[in-house]
Design a protein around this motif. Structure first.
Motif, PDB file in Angstrom:
ATOM      1  N   LEU A  12      38.213  41.979  37.509  1.00  0.00           N
ATOM      2  CA  LEU A  12      37.080  41.757  38.414  1.00  0.00           C
ATOM      3  C   LEU A  12      37.244  42.287  39.840  1.00  0.00           C
ATOM      4  CD1 LEU A  12      36.108  38.099  37.438  1.00  0.00           C
ATOM      5  CD2 LEU A  12      34.971  40.200  36.768  1.00  0.00           C
TER       6      LEU A  12
ATOM      7  N   ASN B 271      37.476  44.947  42.980  1.00  0.00           N
ATOM      8  CA  ASN B 271      36.555  46.054  43.276  1.00  0.00           C
ATOM      9  C   ASN B 271      36.904  47.307  42.485  1.00  0.00           C
ATOM     10  OD1 ASN B 271      34.556  45.499  45.654  1.00  0.00           O
ATOM     11  ND2 ASN B 271      36.394  44.309  46.048  1.00  0.00           N
TER      12      ASN B 271
ATOM     13  N   ASN C 266      33.949  46.529  37.168  1.00  0.00           N
ATOM     14  CA  ASN C 266      33.239  47.368  38.133  1.00  0.00           C
ATOM     15  C   ASN C 266      33.252  48.832  37.713  1.00  0.00           C
ATOM     16  OD1 ASN C 266      31.936  46.037  40.332  1.00  0.00           O
ATOM     17  ND2 ASN C 266      33.929  45.238  40.934  1.00  0.00           N
TER      18      ASN C 266
ATOM     19  N   ILE D  62      30.876  45.624  42.801  1.00  0.00           N
ATOM     20  CA  ILE D  62      30.426  44.268  43.142  1.00  0.00           C
ATOM     21  C   ILE D  62      31.662  43.436  43.493  1.00  0.00           C
ATOM     22  CG2 ILE D  62      29.257  42.205  42.277  1.00  0.00           C
ATOM     23  CD1 ILE D  62      27.792  44.099  40.302  1.00  0.00           C
TER      24      ILE D  62
ATOM     25  N   PHE E 248      33.219  40.708  43.165  1.00  0.00           N
ATOM     26  CA  PHE E 248      33.277  39.434  42.445  1.00  0.00           C
ATOM     27  C   PHE E 248      34.308  38.473  43.041  1.00  0.00           C
ATOM     28  CE2 PHE E 248      31.956  42.372  38.949  1.00  0.00           C
ATOM     29  CZ  PHE E 248      30.728  41.806  38.694  1.00  0.00           C
TER      30      PHE E 248
ATOM     31  N   TYR F 168      29.930  34.346  43.917  1.00  0.00           N
ATOM     32  CA  TYR F 168      30.318  34.604  42.527  1.00  0.00           C
ATOM     33  C   TYR F 168      31.379  33.613  42.028  1.00  0.00           C
ATOM     34  CZ  TYR F 168      28.119  39.125  43.407  1.00  0.00           C
ATOM     35  OH  TYR F 168      27.237  40.113  43.728  1.00  0.00           O
ATOM     36  N   TYR F 169      31.962  32.861  42.969  1.00  0.00           N
ATOM     37  CA  TYR F 169      33.171  32.122  42.619  1.00  0.00           C
ATOM     38  C   TYR F 169      32.933  31.057  41.538  1.00  0.00           C
ATOM     39  CZ  TYR F 169      37.604  29.829  42.760  1.00  0.00           C
ATOM     40  OH  TYR F 169      38.822  29.309  42.367  1.00  0.00           O
TER      41      TYR F 169
ATOM     42  N   MET G  64      32.507  32.583  38.190  1.00  0.00           N
ATOM     43  CA  MET G  64      33.772  33.150  37.703  1.00  0.00           C
ATOM     44  C   MET G  64      34.714  32.040  37.243  1.00  0.00           C
ATOM     45  SD  MET G  64      36.530  35.367  39.827  1.00  0.00           S
ATOM     46  CE  MET G  64      37.002  33.992  40.854  1.00  0.00           C
TER      47      MET G  64
ATOM     48  N   THR H 149      36.747  33.433  49.884  1.00  0.00           N
ATOM     49  CA  THR H 149      35.967  32.540  49.020  1.00  0.00           C
ATOM     50  C   THR H 149      36.337  31.070  49.217  1.00  0.00           C
ATOM     51  OG1 THR H 149      37.585  32.968  47.272  1.00  0.00           O
ATOM     52  CG2 THR H 149      35.583  34.266  47.216  1.00  0.00           C
TER      53      THR H 149
END
Lengths: 585, 310
Positions: B141, B143, B148, B161, B163, B169-170, B173, B255
C-alpha cells in the motif's frame, strides 16, 4: 482405586503448579530479557550473583596494593558487578555476543572483576520502571533516564555518591569538570554518574547531505542558504532523474525519526527553540523560522520531489531507498549517509569511484544569526546508579571511578588491546596496544584503516563490549584522543576535514538548556507536545495549497497550546536561567 | 428466609459431595484462578493513589478518581474515544460478519482438496506476526507499492494514492488487515458449529424444495445462532479494545490522529512514562465499561433471541 487415582492426580497437579510458581534460581553470566520480563529474569541474576557477591565484595574497597597495567588495583577476592543495562532494544549480532564474552573473560583474568550483565531486548525504561516497582534490580543500573533515576532517589533506593567524590571518585569529578555542579540536586547531592557525558565539541552531529559526484556534475554550485540547497537538489534531480537501475529518484526523503526540532537548526533555532536575551523560550511552531522550515519541505512536496512515503518510512525502509541511490539529499546525523551510502556501495563494489558518496554540508536561513545544528549537551541524558542492593557500594564506585580514568576510558571505548581473535577467521584484530608497564599506543595499522575509511566495524565487535558505566566522549587532555576510534585524526582524513570545514560553525553548547528535573505536569506536557506535533506537522508539510498550509499550521499551533506548550516553555526558561547562573554566565 | 438459605446450602453440600472427585480435580485450576486472576486485582488500587513504583500501594497518597477525571477531561479523550469506537464498530460489523460468511461459503463446498486448501490457506495469516504483516502491507500500500502500481498502470489514477499517510484511509485499512488476518481462523468456530447440524433437517428441506439460500436462512443460521450470539456478546465486551500492536506497526505520525486509541495512549503515558496510575485507571475504566456492555448485551440477547451466555 479410582478415588485414590483421582486424589493422586489432583495432588500432583497442585504440587506441579505450586512448583512452577517458585524460583528456578539458575543463571548464566549474561542474559537478555524482554521488557516486561525484566524483573523476574533479573531476580534470577541477582540471586545467583548475590551469594558470590556477599562474600567477595567486602574487602575490595580496602585495596590490595596490586595494580595492573591499566592502573586498576586488582582485588584479592573477585569483585562481582551485577548490572542491569537499561539501554533496551538489545539485539546483538553474533560478533557482539562473542565480543561481550571476550570482555567478561578479559576482566576476570586481568582485573579479577566478574560482570553479570542483564540486557533488555524491549523498552529499557519500561523494564527499569517495572524493576523498581517489583524491587527486583541489581547493584548497578546503567542508562537509566533521568526521570526514572529520580524515582530511585525518591524511594531511597539509590546510593548517595557525594561523600565519596573527593576520595573514591576523583577521576569522575575531574572528568565532570566545570559541569559538576549541574549534576547535583537541589541539596547539592550527587546520586548518579552520567552513563555517557561530554561531547566532541569540534565535531558536528547533524548536517545536510548531498551526493558529492552529482553535485560536482552540476558544476558544484555554492550552498549557503535553504534556497541554494533546494536548487542544487533539484538541479541534480533534473540531470540524474533515475537510478542506474532506472528507478525514479527524489530530491529529499524523510523517515519516522525525522524531527522538526532538529531541522529548525538550519533556520537559527536551538534544539527547536528561539531563546531571547532574557532566556525566554519560544517553541519552533510559534516562530517564523519554524514556519519557513516547514514551508521549505512543503515546497519539495508541491514539486513532487519529496519522497511521498516520507512519513511512512521506518529507518530500514528508508535506508534501502537511500542505498539504492533513490535519494539525492537528506537532513540528518552525519553518519547516516556514510552508513546507508558509500559504506554500502563500497562493500558491493571495491572499485567504486571515491567521489561517489555523500558529503555533509551546512546552510542557514538568511534571517538567522547562525545555523545551530549540533547541540552538544555535556551532561548526557542517561544515568548510572548504584542501588541499595549493593553490599559494598564503595567497591563499585571505585570501579566506576577507574573507568573514568584515561586508561579506563581507553579500555571501555577502544576495547581489548594487543589483539583478539576475530571469530573463526584465524586472524586477530585490535585498535591499541599496552605493555605491562601501562605504556600504550594506537595500532598504526588501525589508525591507517580509520583514516582511509577501510576499518572493519564488524570485526571491531570482537574486542569491544565493556559495559559503559561512565564514559566521557570529550577529547582527552592531549586534545587528540577520545573514546571513539573513528573520531580522531580528522585533519588526515579528506572527507572528515571537508565535513569540519563545512560545519564547524554549526556546533553549540546546549548543556544549560537541558531540563532534567521535571514535575509530573511537565512530563505529561512534554509527551502531549510530542503527540501534538507528530499528529499535525505532517499535514502542513503535505499541504496542497497556501490556504491548506495555513489551516494545518493553525491546527498545529492549537494542538500545541492545548497540549501545554506554555508550561513547557516556562519550565525550560526557568531551568535555563538557573543553569546559566550555576555556570556563572 | 434462614430456612431457605439452609436448604440451599444443604443442596450445595449434597451436590459437592456427589461431585467431589470432579471438584478435587478442579483444585489446581481454582488455585490458579485465585492466584493469577484475582489476587493481582488488588493492584487496581493503583488507579486510586498517586503510585510511585517500589512504594507500597497503601503508603501512596490516595487521590480518589483524579486519574479517571484527568483522562476523561483530557483534550485528546474525545479523539481517542472516536478512534477506538470507530475501529471497534467496523470490526464488530464487517470483521464480525466476514468469518460467518466465509464459513457459510466453505460449508457449501464439497469435501475435497480444494476446500481443504482454501481452509488451510485462510488460517495462515493468523500465524503471521503484525510486524511481518506490517511490512507486507507497506509493500502493498505504500506510494510505490503494488496496489498503486497496478492502479496507475491501469490508468485508474494518475498519482499514487497515499493509503498509508492519509488518515482517512486508516480505519478501512485497519479493518481490512484485521479481516485478512483473522477471518480464516475465526471461521473455525462457525464451521465446527455447522458440523453439528442435523442433516435430517437439510434433507427434509430439500424434499420441500428449499434451495441453498433457503437452507442457509432456515437451517444453518438458526443452528449456529447460539455460537454467533456468544461471539457477539464477547465482541461487545471488547468494544474498547481496538487493537494495539497493529497501530504501532501500521500507523505513522501522519495518521496518528486516526489510529491513536485508548490502549496506545495508555501505553505511552502509563507504561512508557512510568505513570502506572494513569495506565491502571484507563484500564479499569475500560474493564468496567466492557463488563457492563457484556451484561447488557447478554440481557438483550436473552430477551430477544432467547440465547445468552449466562
Amino acid at each position: 482405586m479410582k478415588k485414590k487415582t483421582m486424589s493422586l492426580i489432583a495432588v500432583a497437579l497442585t504440587a506441579a503448579m505450586l512448583a512452577g510458581c517458585g524460583n528456578a534460581g539458575s543463571n548464566g553470566s549474561t542474559g537478555t530479557t524482554g521488557g516486561s520480563d525484566a524483573p523476574a529474569a533479573e531476580s534470577k541474576a541477582a540471586d545467583a550473583a548475590g551469594d558470590a557477591q556477599e562474600e567477595a565484595q567486602a574487602p575490595v574497597s580496602e585495596g590490595s596494593g596490586n595494580f595492573n597495567e591499566f592502573g586498576w588495583e586488582v582485588p584479592e577476592e573477585t569483585l562481582v558487578i551485577n548490572i542491569l543495562d537499561a539501554a533496551g532494544d538489545y539485539a546483538p549480532t553474533e560478533s557482539e555476543k562473542v565480543g561481550e564474552a571476550n570482555v567478561i573473560e578479559y576482566f576476570k583474568e586481568k582485573f579479577n572483576v566478574e560482570f553479570n550483565i542483564q540486557h533488555i531486548s524491549g523498552d529499557g525504561t519500561e523494564a527499569v520502571n517495572l524493576a523498581l516497582a517489583s524491587g527486583d534490580y541489581p547493584d548497578i543500573i546503567r542508562y537509566v533516564p533521568f526521570t526514572v533515576m529520580e524515582k530511585f532517589v525518591q524511594m531511597n533506593k539509590a546510593v548517595d555518591l557525594t561523600p565519596y567524590m573527593d576520595t573514591l571518585g576523583t577521576n569522575l569529578k575531574k572528568s565532570m569538570g566545570e559541569h559538576y555542579p549541574l549534576f547535583l540536586d537541589g541539596d547539592s547531592k550527587l546520586w548518579y554518574v552520567p552513563s555517557m557525558m561530554g561531547s566532541i565539541d569540534d565535531f558536528p552531529d547533524y548536517s545536510a547531505h548531498i551526493r558529492y559526484d552529482e553535485w560536482q556534475g552540476i558544476g558544484s554550485p555554492e550552498i549557503k542558504t535553504p534556497d541554494d540547497f533546494y536548487n542544487a537538489l533539484n538541479a541534480i534531480l533534473e540531470k540524474y532523474p533515475t537510478t542506474p537501475n532506472g528507478e525514479s529518484r527524489y530530491a529529499i526523503s524523510l523517515y519516522d525519526s525525522t524531527s522538526p526540532v532538529d531541522l529548525c537548526g538550519f533556520w537559527g533555532l536551538k534544539s527547536g527553540y528561539d531563546i531571547d536575551d532574557e532566556g525566554n523560550f519560544t517553541y519552533w511552531a510559534f516562530t517564523d523560522a519554524g514556519k519557513e522550515m516547514t514551508k521549505f519541505l512543503n515546497r519539495f512536496y508541491l514539486d513532487g520531489t519529496l519522497d511521498p512515503d516520507s512519513f511512512a518510512n521506518n529507518f530500514e525502509q528508508w535506508k534501502t531507498k537511500f542505498s539504492n541511490e533513490r535519494v539525492v539529499g537528506m537532513l540528518g546525523s552525519w553518519w547516516i549517509s556514510y552508513n546507508a551510502g558509500h559504506e554500502v556501495w563500497q562493500s558491493l563494489d571495491p572499485n567504486m569511484p571515491e567521489d561517489k558518496r555523500f558529503i555533509q554540508i551546512g546552510f542557514k536561513s538568511e534571517d538567522a544569526d547562525a545555523a545551530y545544528l549540533s547541540a552538544k549537551n555535556f551532561l548526557g541524558s542517561r544515568c548510572t546508579i548504584i542501588t541499595d542492593k549493593a553490599k559494598d557500594p564503595e567497591a563499585l564506585l571505585k570501579f566506576i571511578d577507574w573507568q573514568a580514568s584515561e586508561l579506563g576510558q581507553a579500555l571501555t571505548g577502544w576495547g581489548i588491546p594487543n589483539g583478539t581473535p576475530i571469530g573463526d577467521t584465524g586472524e586477530t584484530g585490535k585498535f591499541w596496544d599496552i605493555d605491562e608497564e601501562g605504556n600504550w599506543s594506537v595500532d598504526p595499522e588501525a589508525k591507517e584503516q580509520l583514516i582511509t575509511e577501510t576499518w572493519d566495524y564488524e570485526a571491531e565487535h570482537y574486542w569491544t563490549g565493556v559495559p559503559w558505566l561512565f564514559v566521557n566522549q570529550s577529547r582527552w587532555d592531549d586534545g587528540e584522543h577520545n573514546i571513539w576510534p573513528n573520531q580522531m585524526w580528522y585533519s588526515e582524513n579528506k572527507w572528515k576535514s571537508m565535513m569540519l570545514d563545512n560545519l564547524s560553525d554549526t556546533i553549540f553548547d546546549s548543556s544549560a538548556m537541558s531540563l532534567r528535573v521535571k514535575s509530573d505536569d511537565i512530563k505529561m506536557a512534554e509527551q502531549a507536545v510530542k503527540d501534538a506535533w507528530q499528529m499535525n506537522w505532517s499535514a502542513a508539510v503535505q499541504a496542497n495549497s497556501d490556504a491548506e498550509f495555513d489551516a494545518a499550521w493553525k491546527q498545529l499551533q492549537d494542538a500545541l497550546n492545548v497540549a501545554g506548550i506554555d508550561k513547557l516553555e516556562e519550565a525550560l526558561a526557568e531551568n535555563y536561567k538557573t543553569n546559566m547562573e550555576k555556570l556563572g554566565q | 428466609m434462614v430456612e431457605g438459605i439452609k436448604k440451599k446450602a444443604g443442596h450445595c453440600w449434597k451436590m459437592f459431595q456427589k461431585q467431589r472427585q470432579l471438584w478435587l480435580l478442579c483444585i489446581p485450576i481454582i488455585i490458579w484462578v485465585v492466584l493469577f486472576a484475582y489476587v493481582p486485582m488488588y493492584g487496581l488500587l493503583i488507579a486510586f493513589v498517586d503510585y510511585i513504583p517500589g512504594m507500597s500501594i497503601f503508603k501512596c497518597n490516595f487521590v480518589g478518581l483524579k486519574y479517571f477525571r484527568d483522562f476523561v477531561l483530557s483534550p485528546v479523550f474525545l479523539q481517542l474515544l472516536r478512534n477506538t469506537l470507530a475501529m471497534s464498530l467496523l470490526g464488530l460489523t464487517f470483521g464480525f460478519a466476514a468469518p460467518i460468511l466465509f464459513a457459510l461459503c466453505l460449508n457449501e463446498l464439497k469435501e475435497g482438496w480444494f476446500k481443504k486448501t482454501v481452509q488451510t490457506t485462510s488460517y495462515l495469516p493468523h500465524f503471521i506476526s503484525w510486524v511481518v504483516a506490517g511490512s507486507m502491507i507497506f509493500m502493498l500500500l505504500s506510494n510505490e507499492g503494488i496496489i498503486n502500481d497496478i492502479l496507475m498502470r491501469l490508468g485508474l489514477t494518475e498519482k499514487a494514492i497515499p493509503f498509508l499517510t492519509e488518515g482517512k484511509y486508516y480505519w478501512v485499512m485497519y479493518t481490512l488487515a484485521n479481516i485478512w488476518k483473522g477471518m480464516g481462523w475465526s471461521s473455525i468456530i462457525y464451521l465446527s458449529a455447522m458440523s453439528s447440524m442435523d442433516s435430517e433437517l437439510m434433507e427434509a428441506g430439500a424434499v420441500d424444495g428449499m434451495g441453498r439460500l433457503g437452507a442457509v436462512k432456515h437451517v444453518i443460521l438458526p443452528t449456529i445462532l447460539p455460537t454467533i450470539v456468544v461471539q457477539w456478546i464477547i465482541g461487545i465486551g471488547g468494544i474498547l479494545n481496538a487493537g494495539f500492536e497493529q497501530h504501532l506497526v501500521l500507523g505513522n505520525t501522519s495518521t496518528q490522529a486516526y489510529w491513536d486509541v485508548i490502549d496506545t495512549y495508555s501505553y505511552r503515558y502509563g507504561i512508557q512514562l512510568g505513570y502506572y496510575s494513569v495506565g491502571t485507571a484507563v484500564g479499569l475504566m475500560k474493564s468496567i465499561i466492557g463488563v457492563a456492555l457484556v451484561w447488557a448485551t447478554n440481557w438483550f440477547c436473552r430477551k430477544k433471541l432467547d440465547t445468552a451466555i449466562f
